[in-house]
Design a protein around this motif. Structure first.
Motif, PDB file in Angstrom:
ATOM      1  N   LEU A 349      28.797  65.580  27.569  1.00 24.60           N
ATOM      2  CA  LEU A 349      29.734  66.433  26.847  1.00 24.60           C
ATOM      3  C   LEU A 349      30.312  65.736  25.633  1.00 24.60           C
ATOM      4  O   LEU A 349      30.557  66.362  24.595  1.00 24.60           O
ATOM      5  CB  LEU A 349      30.858  66.886  27.787  1.00 24.60           C
ATOM      6  CG  LEU A 349      30.447  67.850  28.914  1.00 24.60           C
ATOM      7  CD1 LEU A 349      31.646  68.171  29.791  1.00 24.60           C
ATOM      8  CD2 LEU A 349      29.850  69.121  28.350  1.00 24.60           C
ATOM      9  N   LEU A 350      30.529  64.455  25.741  1.00 25.84           N
ATOM     10  CA  LEU A 350      31.035  63.686  24.613  1.00 25.84           C
ATOM     11  C   LEU A 350      30.003  63.664  23.492  1.00 25.84           C
ATOM     12  O   LEU A 350      30.330  63.861  22.314  1.00 25.84           O
ATOM     13  CB  LEU A 350      31.375  62.264  25.049  1.00 25.84           C
ATOM     14  CG  LEU A 350      31.810  61.299  23.940  1.00 25.84           C
ATOM     15  CD1 LEU A 350      33.042  61.818  23.224  1.00 25.84           C
ATOM     16  CD2 LEU A 350      32.056  59.909  24.517  1.00 25.84           C
ATOM     17  N   GLU A 351      28.726  63.428  23.841  1.00 28.34           N
ATOM     18  CA  GLU A 351      27.673  63.411  22.828  1.00 28.34           C
ATOM     19  C   GLU A 351      27.520  64.775  22.172  1.00 28.34           C
ATOM     20  O   GLU A 351      27.338  64.890  20.958  1.00 28.34           O
ATOM     21  CB  GLU A 351      26.348  62.986  23.475  1.00 28.34           C
ATOM     22  CG  GLU A 351      26.319  61.531  23.937  1.00 28.34           C
ATOM     23  CD  GLU A 351      26.573  60.569  22.773  1.00 28.34           C
ATOM     24  OE1 GLU A 351      26.012  60.787  21.669  1.00 28.34           O
ATOM     25  OE2 GLU A 351      27.353  59.617  22.962  1.00 28.34           O
ATOM     26  N   LEU A 352      27.585  65.804  22.979  1.00 21.68           N
ATOM     27  CA  LEU A 352      27.494  67.164  22.444  1.00 21.68           C
ATOM     28  C   LEU A 352      28.645  67.444  21.501  1.00 21.68           C
ATOM     29  O   LEU A 352      28.458  68.029  20.419  1.00 21.68           O
ATOM     30  CB  LEU A 352      27.495  68.171  23.597  1.00 21.68           C
ATOM     31  CG  LEU A 352      27.472  69.655  23.211  1.00 21.68           C
ATOM     32  CD1 LEU A 352      26.221  69.998  22.425  1.00 21.68           C
ATOM     33  CD2 LEU A 352      27.587  70.534  24.462  1.00 21.68           C
ATOM     34  N   GLU A 353      29.847  67.020  21.896  1.00 19.50           N
ATOM     35  CA  GLU A 353      31.031  67.224  21.049  1.00 19.50           C
ATOM     36  C   GLU A 353      30.852  66.557  19.699  1.00 19.50           C
ATOM     37  O   GLU A 353      31.157  67.130  18.643  1.00 19.50           O
ATOM     38  CB  GLU A 353      32.248  66.665  21.776  1.00 19.50           C
ATOM     39  CG  GLU A 353      33.573  66.893  21.062  1.00 19.50           C
ATOM     40  CD  GLU A 353      34.038  68.332  21.161  1.00 19.50           C
ATOM     41  OE1 GLU A 353      34.713  68.781  20.216  1.00 19.50           O
ATOM     42  OE2 GLU A 353      33.713  68.997  22.151  1.00 19.50           O
ATOM     43  N   ARG A 354      30.355  65.350  19.714  1.00 22.86           N
ATOM     44  CA  ARG A 354      30.156  64.607  18.458  1.00 22.86           C
ATOM     45  C   ARG A 354      29.103  65.273  17.581  1.00 22.86           C
ATOM     46  O   ARG A 354      29.266  65.365  16.358  1.00 22.86           O
ATOM     47  CB  ARG A 354      29.759  63.166  18.776  1.00 22.86           C
ATOM     48  CG  ARG A 354      30.910  62.332  19.321  1.00 22.86           C
ATOM     49  CD  ARG A 354      30.419  60.977  19.774  1.00 22.86           C
ATOM     50  NE  ARG A 354      31.532  60.132  20.214  1.00 22.86           N
ATOM     51  CZ  ARG A 354      31.378  58.991  20.882  1.00 22.86           C
ATOM     52  NH1 ARG A 354      30.162  58.563  21.211  1.00 22.86           N
ATOM     53  NH2 ARG A 354      32.438  58.279  21.239  1.00 22.86           N
ATOM     54  N   LEU A 355      28.012  65.751  18.206  1.00 25.77           N
ATOM     55  CA  LEU A 355      26.952  66.417  17.440  1.00 25.77           C
ATOM     56  C   LEU A 355      27.472  67.698  16.800  1.00 25.77           C
ATOM     57  O   LEU A 355      27.209  67.968  15.623  1.00 25.77           O
ATOM     58  CB  LEU A 355      25.767  66.722  18.357  1.00 25.77           C
ATOM     59  CG  LEU A 355      24.614  67.517  17.723  1.00 25.77           C
ATOM     60  CD1 LEU A 355      24.013  66.745  16.554  1.00 25.77           C
ATOM     61  CD2 LEU A 355      23.551  67.841  18.769  1.00 25.77           C
ATOM     62  N   VAL A 356      28.208  68.488  17.556  1.00 25.83           N
ATOM     63  CA  VAL A 356      28.761  69.737  17.027  1.00 25.83           C
ATOM     64  C   VAL A 356      29.703  69.455  15.863  1.00 25.83           C
ATOM     65  O   VAL A 356      29.651  70.128  14.829  1.00 25.83           O
ATOM     66  CB  VAL A 356      29.479  70.512  18.151  1.00 25.83           C
ATOM     67  CG1 VAL A 356      30.345  71.635  17.574  1.00 25.83           C
ATOM     68  CG2 VAL A 356      28.474  71.086  19.134  1.00 25.83           C
ATOM     69  N   ALA A 357      30.585  68.481  16.013  1.00 26.94           N
ATOM     70  CA  ALA A 357      31.523  68.131  14.940  1.00 26.94           C
ATOM     71  C   ALA A 357      30.782  67.700  13.694  1.00 26.94           C
ATOM     72  O   ALA A 357      31.172  68.037  12.560  1.00 26.94           O
ATOM     73  CB  ALA A 357      32.468  67.032  15.426  1.00 26.94           C
ATOM     74  N   GLU A 358      29.688  66.947  13.880  1.00 29.85           N
ATOM     75  CA  GLU A 358      28.912  66.476  12.731  1.00 29.85           C
ATOM     76  C   GLU A 358      28.262  67.639  11.987  1.00 29.85           C
ATOM     77  O   GLU A 358      28.303  67.705  10.756  1.00 29.85           O
ATOM     78  CB  GLU A 358      27.834  65.495  13.206  1.00 29.85           C
ATOM     79  CG  GLU A 358      26.992  64.920  12.069  1.00 29.85           C
ATOM     80  CD  GLU A 358      25.917  63.976  12.574  1.00 29.85           C
ATOM     81  OE1 GLU A 358      25.122  63.504  11.737  1.00 29.85           O
ATOM     82  OE2 GLU A 358      25.855  63.721  13.799  1.00 29.85           O
ATOM     83  N   ILE A 359      27.674  68.564  12.742  1.00 27.95           N
ATOM     84  CA  ILE A 359      27.011  69.713  12.104  1.00 27.95           C
ATOM     85  C   ILE A 359      28.025  70.569  11.354  1.00 27.95           C
ATOM     86  O   ILE A 359      27.800  70.980  10.204  1.00 27.95           O
ATOM     87  CB  ILE A 359      26.276  70.561  13.162  1.00 27.95           C
ATOM     88  CG1 ILE A 359      25.123  69.769  13.774  1.00 27.95           C
ATOM     89  CG2 ILE A 359      25.772  71.869  12.551  1.00 27.95           C
ATOM     90  CD1 ILE A 359      24.459  70.473  14.942  1.00 27.95           C
ATOM     91  N   LYS A 360      29.166  70.839  11.965  1.00 29.11           N
ATOM     92  CA  LYS A 360      30.165  71.705  11.339  1.00 29.11           C
ATOM     93  C   LYS A 360      30.778  71.093  10.088  1.00 29.11           C
ATOM     94  O   LYS A 360      31.205  71.812   9.186  1.00 29.11           O
ATOM     95  CB  LYS A 360      31.267  72.039  12.343  1.00 29.11           C
ATOM     96  CG  LYS A 360      30.821  72.992  13.456  1.00 29.11           C
ATOM     97  CD  LYS A 360      31.748  72.986  14.646  1.00 29.11           C
ATOM     98  CE  LYS A 360      33.159  73.375  14.286  1.00 29.11           C
ATOM     99  NZ  LYS A 360      34.051  73.404  15.479  1.00 29.11           N
ATOM    100  N   ALA A 361      30.811  69.767  10.023  1.00 30.03           N
ATOM    101  CA  ALA A 361      31.446  69.091   8.882  1.00 30.03           C
ATOM    102  C   ALA A 361      30.494  68.855   7.725  1.00 30.03           C
ATOM    103  O   ALA A 361      30.931  68.520   6.626  1.00 30.03           O
ATOM    104  CB  ALA A 361      32.044  67.758   9.343  1.00 30.03           C
ATOM    105  N   ASP A 362      29.189  69.022   7.944  1.00 27.05           N
ATOM    106  CA  ASP A 362      28.189  68.669   6.936  1.00 27.05           C
ATOM    107  C   ASP A 362      27.544  69.944   6.389  1.00 27.05           C
ATOM    108  O   ASP A 362      26.795  70.622   7.085  1.00 27.05           O
ATOM    109  CB  ASP A 362      27.139  67.751   7.562  1.00 27.05           C
ATOM    110  CG  ASP A 362      26.209  67.132   6.518  1.00 27.05           C
ATOM    111  OD1 ASP A 362      25.851  67.840   5.557  1.00 27.05           O
ATOM    112  OD2 ASP A 362      25.843  65.949   6.687  1.00 27.05           O
ATOM    113  N   GLU A 363      27.824  70.276   5.111  1.00 31.16           N
ATOM    114  CA  GLU A 363      27.270  71.479   4.499  1.00 31.16           C
ATOM    115  C   GLU A 363      25.746  71.441   4.454  1.00 31.16           C
ATOM    116  O   GLU A 363      25.079  72.470   4.596  1.00 31.16           O
ATOM    117  CB  GLU A 363      27.830  71.662   3.079  1.00 31.16           C
ATOM    118  CG  GLU A 363      29.327  71.920   3.021  1.00 31.16           C
ATOM    119  CD  GLU A 363      29.694  73.314   3.495  1.00 31.16           C
ATOM    120  OE1 GLU A 363      28.801  74.190   3.527  1.00 31.16           O
ATOM    121  OE2 GLU A 363      30.875  73.543   3.844  1.00 31.16           O
ATOM    122  N   ASN A 364      25.182  70.248   4.254  1.00 30.08           N
ATOM    123  CA  ASN A 364      23.730  70.132   4.188  1.00 30.08           C
ATOM    124  C   ASN A 364      23.094  70.444   5.547  1.00 30.08           C
ATOM    125  O   ASN A 364      22.066  71.128   5.628  1.00 30.08           O
ATOM    126  CB  ASN A 364      23.325  68.732   3.729  1.00 30.08           C
ATOM    127  CG  ASN A 364      23.681  68.481   2.274  1.00 30.08           C
ATOM    128  OD1 ASN A 364      23.668  69.403   1.451  1.00 30.08           O
ATOM    129  ND2 ASN A 364      24.023  67.247   1.947  1.00 30.08           N
TER     130      ASN A 364
END
Length: 421
Positions: A349-364
């Protein structure tokens, strides 16, 4: 003194869009809505003892499926004939002469204006002159108002016109004209159709869209009806909008910020909806509900949208019976933060949380995701591609909502696996 009704955009026998396919929807009310609203219009004309009725286009919704629509209309016109009320009609884009392949002879109290050129009809006992021209084809791009006749001296002059004026959102720019074109014509009242929202576009003289008499889809929210206009010597016309609709669309925005559990979220929904039910009482409502805000129930809601939708419908029936139908639900909630940080569980869940945050913050990354989803979106049913809330793979706001929902689904699945292990 005299009174008349100004109405338009009746779309007789047009169904309320998309609802009949839903299990449990109020099908009979939906099928009969346009007729029942039209009967309310006729009842209003008789009760108010109006001197005439104006219909500013789109009486029908295109060609009739059979003659029942025409026979029903004639029956209602006969009610007005019995009450000695004449009716004046212009054809709009939906019922243009070039589009209708069926017709029936109307009672002699009904006059449909010619599509060939503007004409004037007078009611000499009232000293009223009505100037109008019907659409000859479904798409009229000429400024018809410029050809309308000169006002009749000493009469109350009315312009009856199906038009978009200079344009209105959601409506084709048919028979375009400016407010100045109408106000300098020398008439005393302009009765307009085509725009489905009641609007007084000008005051001197009044230039008025009556709006439709029955909302047919989610873009036609709020009260729909017709106008009773009272004309007295020495006073401006009195314009009163009368509700005629028998079922009403509304958009319901529900903020779940800080709400902790799914039952509490349902309570918030019911409380918000109750305000609208009382506001529109006794008219039944068709609701599109949207949910926003940070809530601890986000994973439960977004993780099973089908269950959430049916839970909302269940709560609606329990509290309001058949007075409300939930037609569509959209969810844009997100996880609730604690001390400025989102709740994070260890491990996957921690890894998933980090991946989701990364995708949402990166326009590319969002752009890449949108490109990957484009082909899939094209395969979706038409309702998802063409509706007001149509999915757009190039829209970063929508993509973030999709990522949030996918996150909730995965979180729910991982937690279930952990419990079952």
């Amino acid at each position: 003194m005299f009174k008349f009704i100004h109405t338009a955009d009746i779309h007789l026998d047009s169904p309320l869009h998309r609802l009949e396919a839903y299990e449990g929807a109020p099908v009979e009310e939906i099928r009969q809505a346009s007729r029942r609203a039209f009967e309310n219009l006729i009842d209003l004309a008789v009760a108010e003892s109006v001197h005439f009725v104006l219909i500013a286009g789109d009486l029908f919704d295109g060609d009739w499926k059979d003659y029942h629509t025409g026979l029903y209309f004639i029956t209602q016109m006969h009610r007005l004939k019995t009450a000695r009320i004449p009716v004046f009609i212009v054809s709009g884009n939906h019922d243009a002469a070039g589009q209708m392949t069926r017709s029936l002879p109307y009672p002699d109290n009904v006059h449909v204006f010619s599509p060939e050129s503007p004409e004037t009809r007078t009611l000499d006992a009232l000293q009223v002159a009505i100037h109008a021209q019907s659409f000859a084809t479904p798409a009229v791009m000429d400024n018809l108002a410029l050809g309308y006749p000169e006002p009749v001296n000493g009469y109350f002059n009315i312009g009856l016109l199906h038009t978009s004026l200079t344009g209105r959102e959601g409506h084709e720019a048919y028979a375009p004209c400016t407010l100045e074109d109408l106000q300098t014509r020398g008439y005393d009242y302009w009765a307009l159709g085509h725009v489905h929202q009641f609007e007084i576009a000008g005051l001197d003289p009044p230039v008025v869209f009556s709006g439709c008499i029955q909302g047919r889809h989610a873009r036609e929210t709020g009260t729909k009806g017709g106008i009773v206009v009272t004309v007295s010597d020495g006073s401006p016309p009195e314009i009163l909008h009368h509700p005629l609709d028998v079922i009403r669309w509304t958009q319901l925005a529900v903020d779940l910020e800080g709400v902790g559990t799914m039952p509490a979220c349902l309570d918030r929904f019911v409380d918000t909806l109750e305000v609208q039910v009382h506001r529109h009482d006794p008219i039944p409502l068709i609701v599109r509900a949207s949910f926003t805000g940070a809530t601890e129930a986000h994973a439960q809601i977004a993780g099973d949208l089908e269950y959430w939708k049916e839970a909302l419908r269940s709560a609606t029936i329990a509290h309001f019976g058949d007075r409300v139908w939930v037609e569509k639900v959209t969810v844009a909630t997100h996880m609730q933060s604690r001390d400025g940080r989102e709740t994070i569980d260890p491990g996957p869940l921690l890894e998933l949380e980090r991946l989701v945050a990364e995708i949402k913050a990166d326009e590319n990354l969002l752009g890449t995701l949108g490109e990957e989803l484009t082909g899939l979106f094209r395969k979706l049913p038409a309702d998802y591609r063409q509706d007001d809330g149509a999915l757009d793979p190039a829209n970063p706001v929508q993509l973030r909502q999709i990522v949030n929902q996918a996150h909730a689904l995965l979180t729910k699945g991982l937690k279930k696996e952990a419990r079952d292990a």
